[in-house]
Write a protein that holds these residues in place. Structure first.
Motif, PDB file in Angstrom:
ATOM      1  N   GLU A  43       1.231   3.897   6.926  1.00 31.10           N
ATOM      2  CA  GLU A  43      -0.721   3.267   6.398  1.00 31.10           C
ATOM      3  C   GLU A  43      -0.815   3.943   4.853  1.00 31.10           C
ATOM      4  OE1 GLU A  43      -2.445   4.848   9.617  1.00 31.10           O
ATOM      5  OE2 GLU A  43      -4.891   4.133   8.656  1.00 31.10           O
ATOM      6  N   ASN A  44      -0.300   5.183   4.708  1.00 27.96           N
ATOM      7  CA  ASN A  44      -1.344   6.111   3.593  1.00 27.96           C
ATOM      8  C   ASN A  44       0.342   7.307   2.707  1.00 27.96           C
ATOM      9  OD1 ASN A  44      -4.118   6.489   4.112  1.00 27.96           O
ATOM     10  ND2 ASN A  44      -3.351   7.363   5.587  1.00 27.96           N
ATOM     11  N   LYS A  47       1.508   5.168  -0.866  1.00 31.32           N
ATOM     12  CA  LYS A  47       0.005   5.342  -1.916  1.00 31.32           C
ATOM     13  C   LYS A  47       0.884   6.434  -3.026  1.00 31.32           C
ATOM     14  CE  LYS A  47      -3.279   2.986   1.622  1.00 31.32           C
ATOM     15  NZ  LYS A  47      -4.117   4.157   1.937  1.00 31.32           N
ATOM     16  N   HIS A  80       3.362  -0.430   0.578  1.00 36.45           N
ATOM     17  CA  HIS A  80       1.582  -0.423  -0.098  1.00 36.45           C
ATOM     18  C   HIS A  80       1.205   1.133  -0.195  1.00 36.45           C
ATOM     19  CE1 HIS A  80      -2.329  -1.393   0.541  1.00 36.45           C
ATOM     20  NE2 HIS A  80      -2.470   0.051   1.351  1.00 36.45           N
ATOM     21  N   TRP A  84      -3.436   0.937  -7.626  1.00 45.66           N
ATOM     22  CA  TRP A  84      -5.015   1.033  -6.920  1.00 45.66           C
ATOM     23  C   TRP A  84      -5.865   2.196  -7.257  1.00 45.66           C
ATOM     24  CZ3 TRP A  84      -5.186   3.030  -1.076  1.00 45.66           C
ATOM     25  CH2 TRP A  84      -6.559   2.468  -0.761  1.00 45.66           C
ATOM     26  N   GLN A  87      -6.579   7.082  -3.336  1.00 49.35           N
ATOM     27  CA  GLN A  87      -5.548   7.553  -3.318  1.00 49.35           C
ATOM     28  C   GLN A  87      -5.015   8.014  -4.859  1.00 49.35           C
ATOM     29  OE1 GLN A  87      -5.939   5.683   0.920  1.00 49.35           O
ATOM     30  NE2 GLN A  87      -4.652   7.002   1.081  1.00 49.35           N
ATOM     31  N   ASN A 126      -3.445  -3.583  -5.682  1.00 50.20           N
ATOM     32  CA  ASN A 126      -4.218  -3.781  -4.302  1.00 50.20           C
ATOM     33  C   ASN A 126      -5.945  -3.575  -4.888  1.00 50.20           C
ATOM     34  OD1 ASN A 126      -5.245  -3.745  -1.481  1.00 50.20           O
ATOM     35  ND2 ASN A 126      -5.255  -1.460  -1.902  1.00 50.20           N
ATOM     36  N   GLU A 127      -6.596  -4.444  -4.279  1.00 51.63           N
ATOM     37  CA  GLU A 127      -8.248  -4.612  -4.912  1.00 51.63           C
ATOM     38  C   GLU A 127      -8.793  -4.510  -5.690  1.00 51.63           C
ATOM     39  OE1 GLU A 127      -9.049  -0.870  -1.689  1.00 51.63           O
ATOM     40  OE2 GLU A 127      -8.669  -1.408  -0.597  1.00 51.63           O
ATOM     41  N   ASN A 167      -3.076  -7.794  -2.951  1.00 47.93           N
ATOM     42  CA  ASN A 167      -3.856  -7.753  -1.564  1.00 47.93           C
ATOM     43  C   ASN A 167      -5.352  -7.219  -2.262  1.00 47.93           C
ATOM     44  OD1 ASN A 167      -2.678  -6.967   0.489  1.00 47.93           O
ATOM     45  ND2 ASN A 167      -3.672  -4.883   0.344  1.00 47.93           N
ATOM     46  N   GLN A 202      -6.634  -9.313   3.324  1.00 45.84           N
ATOM     47  CA  GLN A 202      -6.268  -7.497   4.249  1.00 45.84           C
ATOM     48  C   GLN A 202      -6.855  -7.569   5.705  1.00 45.84           C
ATOM     49  OE1 GLN A 202      -8.227  -3.779   2.945  1.00 45.84           O
ATOM     50  NE2 GLN A 202      -6.994  -4.016   0.192  1.00 45.84           N
ATOM     51  N   HIS A 204      -9.817  -6.756   7.044  1.00 48.94           N
ATOM     52  CA  HIS A 204     -10.578  -6.236   7.745  1.00 48.94           C
ATOM     53  C   HIS A 204     -11.795  -6.823   8.233  1.00 48.94           C
ATOM     54  CE1 HIS A 204      -7.855  -2.919   6.733  1.00 48.94           C
ATOM     55  NE2 HIS A 204      -8.137  -2.597   5.782  1.00 48.94           N
ATOM     56  N   GLU A 233      -3.492  -6.435   7.137  1.00 48.87           N
ATOM     57  CA  GLU A 233      -4.077  -5.241   7.083  1.00 48.87           C
ATOM     58  C   GLU A 233      -5.519  -5.674   8.330  1.00 48.87           C
ATOM     59  OE1 GLU A 233      -5.879  -2.343   4.075  1.00 48.87           O
ATOM     60  OE2 GLU A 233      -4.558  -2.957   3.352  1.00 48.87           O
ATOM     61  N   TRP A 263      -3.592  -3.377  11.739  1.00 47.95           N
ATOM     62  CA  TRP A 263      -3.632  -1.663  10.627  1.00 47.95           C
ATOM     63  C   TRP A 263      -4.362  -0.749  11.981  1.00 47.95           C
ATOM     64  CZ3 TRP A 263      -2.195  -1.791   6.228  1.00 47.95           C
ATOM     65  CH2 TRP A 263      -1.992  -0.373   5.265  1.00 47.95           C
ATOM     66  N   TRP A 271      -8.250   3.685  11.297  1.00 39.36           N
ATOM     67  CA  TRP A 271      -9.192   3.717  10.609  1.00 39.36           C
ATOM     68  C   TRP A 271     -10.920   3.609  11.129  1.00 39.36           C
ATOM     69  CZ3 TRP A 271     -11.159   1.448   5.402  1.00 39.36           C
ATOM     70  CH2 TRP A 271     -11.124   0.842   5.522  1.00 39.36           C
TER      71      TRP A 271
HETATM   72  C1  XIL Z   1      -6.593   3.936   4.557  1.00 39.54           C
HETATM   73  C2  XIL Z   1      -6.366   4.513   5.969  1.00 39.54           C
HETATM   74  O1  XIL Z   1      -6.263   2.945   7.079  1.00 39.54           O
HETATM   75  C3  XIL Z   1      -6.756   5.562   5.573  1.00 39.54           C
HETATM   76  O2  XIL Z   1      -6.299   6.295   6.857  1.00 39.54           O
HETATM   77  C4  XIL Z   1      -7.273   6.452   4.959  1.00 39.54           C
HETATM   78  O3  XIL Z   1      -8.181   6.772   5.078  1.00 39.54           O
HETATM   79  C5  XIL Z   1      -7.489   5.298   3.904  1.00 39.54           C
HETATM   80  O4  XIL Z   1      -7.075   3.886   3.797  1.00 39.54           O
HETATM   81  N1  XIL Z   1      -7.944  -0.628   2.277  1.00 39.54           N
HETATM   82  C6  XIL Z   1      -6.278  -0.715   1.616  1.00 39.54           C
HETATM   83  C7  XIL Z   1      -5.721   1.169   3.070  1.00 39.54           C
HETATM   84  O5  XIL Z   1      -5.431  -1.511   1.228  1.00 39.54           O
HETATM   85  O6  XIL Z   1      -4.487   1.277   2.181  1.00 39.54           O
HETATM   86  C8  XIL Z   1      -6.767   1.040   3.903  1.00 39.54           C
HETATM   87  O7  XIL Z   1      -6.056   2.341   4.569  1.00 39.54           O
HETATM   88  C9  XIL Z   1      -7.943   1.124   4.613  1.00 39.54           C
HETATM   89  C10 XIL Z   1      -8.433  -0.806   3.042  1.00 39.54           C
END
Ligand code: XIL
Length: 297
Positions: A43-44, A47, A80, A84, A87, A126-127, A167, A202, A204, A233, A263, A271
């Motif tokens: 998850e982190n 990074k 992952h 980016w 982070q 990423n993003e 991603n 992702q 979301h 995710e 996720w 999160w």
């Molecule tokens: C999020 C994590 O879930 C959290 O714990 C952290 O504080 C922030 O990042 N897009 C992504 C992920 O690519 O890495 C992110 O994960 C959520 C959004």
């Protein structure tokens, strides 16, 4: 099949989850994760701020904890992420221009060397896009518009065996500007021979919005460019059963949609925990959305 991973494997796909190193001591968590999933994303812990806290000093302790936990259970791991805007370690946030460009290249080389030959895929970038399809302004973008292709070329050389993914979020709706911006970049990379193997959506999903009806069109359109696609995710506000079933069905209908990752495990691990967006409740019980996904696989 009676688990998500086994059900996905029936069609050659995987079903994954994000894992947090800090929760590996929680036996309810590890029991569910070890039973249901066959792909893991840190998850982190992989990074940039985690893996290179000081410039040139790499730390893989938490990432390796997750890697070892997963592979000891026969699961695969997605990396992952390497480049980016978020982070980043403090030292990287304050860089710009050619020194940041070099730091990005060094970071990719350092992290990929450690995991060389071990991972199923890397989210290399990423993003990097705005909602309207233009490039996101960031310190990385400030190094020049070619930073994304430099990242992918560096990654291919660093580990030729791992799949290289772009991603992003909000690229599920085919008629959305951001989706089209990413699509044009992949098309351009493919036409010029810039190495790229996959696009991670992702997924979301927020609010009461239903699944975009053209979601499957988005997946098949990316796939038609010659890349794999994956839902990387997934979480859905209030775990809408119809949205979970629909996104699973969309992936199942596209041969190059290779897998789905949610996720997190339980709502309490998310999160977005206040939105209860996952497949298991805080007590570790299967939710209705779990059944809707399992039945669609
Ligand atoms: C999020 C994590 O879930 C959290 O714990 C952290 O504080 C922030 O990042 N897009 C992504 C992920 O690519 O890495 C992110 O994960 C959520 C959004």
């Amino acid at each position: 099949a009676s688990t998500l991973g086994a059900a996905a494997a029936q069609s050659g796909r995987y079903f994954g989850t994000a894992i947090a190193a800090g929760r590996l001591g929680d036996s309810t968590y590890t029991t569910i994760a070890g039973r249901e999933f066959n792909m893991v994303t840190a998850e982190n812990e992989m990074k940039p701020d985690a893996t290179e806290p000081q410039r040139g000093q790499f730390n893989f302790s938490s990432g390796d904890q997750i890697y070892n936990w997963a592979t000891q259970r026969g699961m695969k791991v997605r990396g992952h992420t390497l480049a980016w805007h978020a982070q980043q370690p403090g030292w990287m946030q304050s860089l710009s221009g050619s020194s940041l460009r070099q730091a990005m290249i060094d970071h990719i080389n350092g992290v990929m060397a450690h995991y060389k030959g071990k991972l199923a895929a890397w989210d290399v970038v990423n993003e990097a896009f705005n909602e309207d399809g233009s490039r996101r302004q960031s310190n990385l973008q400030g190094t020049g518009n070619d930073w994304i292709e430099v990242a992918f070329r560096t990654a291919r050389t660093a580990d030729p065996s791992v799949k290289l993914c772009y991603n992003d979020y909000n690229i599920e709706n085919w008629s959305y500007g951001k989706t089209q911006g990413v699509y044009r970049m992949i098309q351009d990379f493919k036409s010029r021979g810039v190495p790229i193997d996959c696009v991670g959506l992702q997924t979301h999903f927020t609010g009461g919005s239903s699944l975009p009806s053209n979601f499957q069109t988005t997946l098949s359109s990316f796939a038609a460019l010659g890349v794999d696609v994956a839902l990387t995710e997934v979480d859905v506000t209030n775990a809408s059963t119809s949205q979970y079933a629909g996104l699973t069905q969309a992936c199942m209908n596209v041969p190059r949609c290779i897998g789905i990752t949610v996720w997190g495990v339980r709502d309490s691990d998310s999160w977005r925990s206040s939105e209860s967006p996952l497949l298991f409740d805080g007590g570790g019980n299967k939710k209705a959305a779990y059944t809707s996904v399992l039945n669609a696989l």
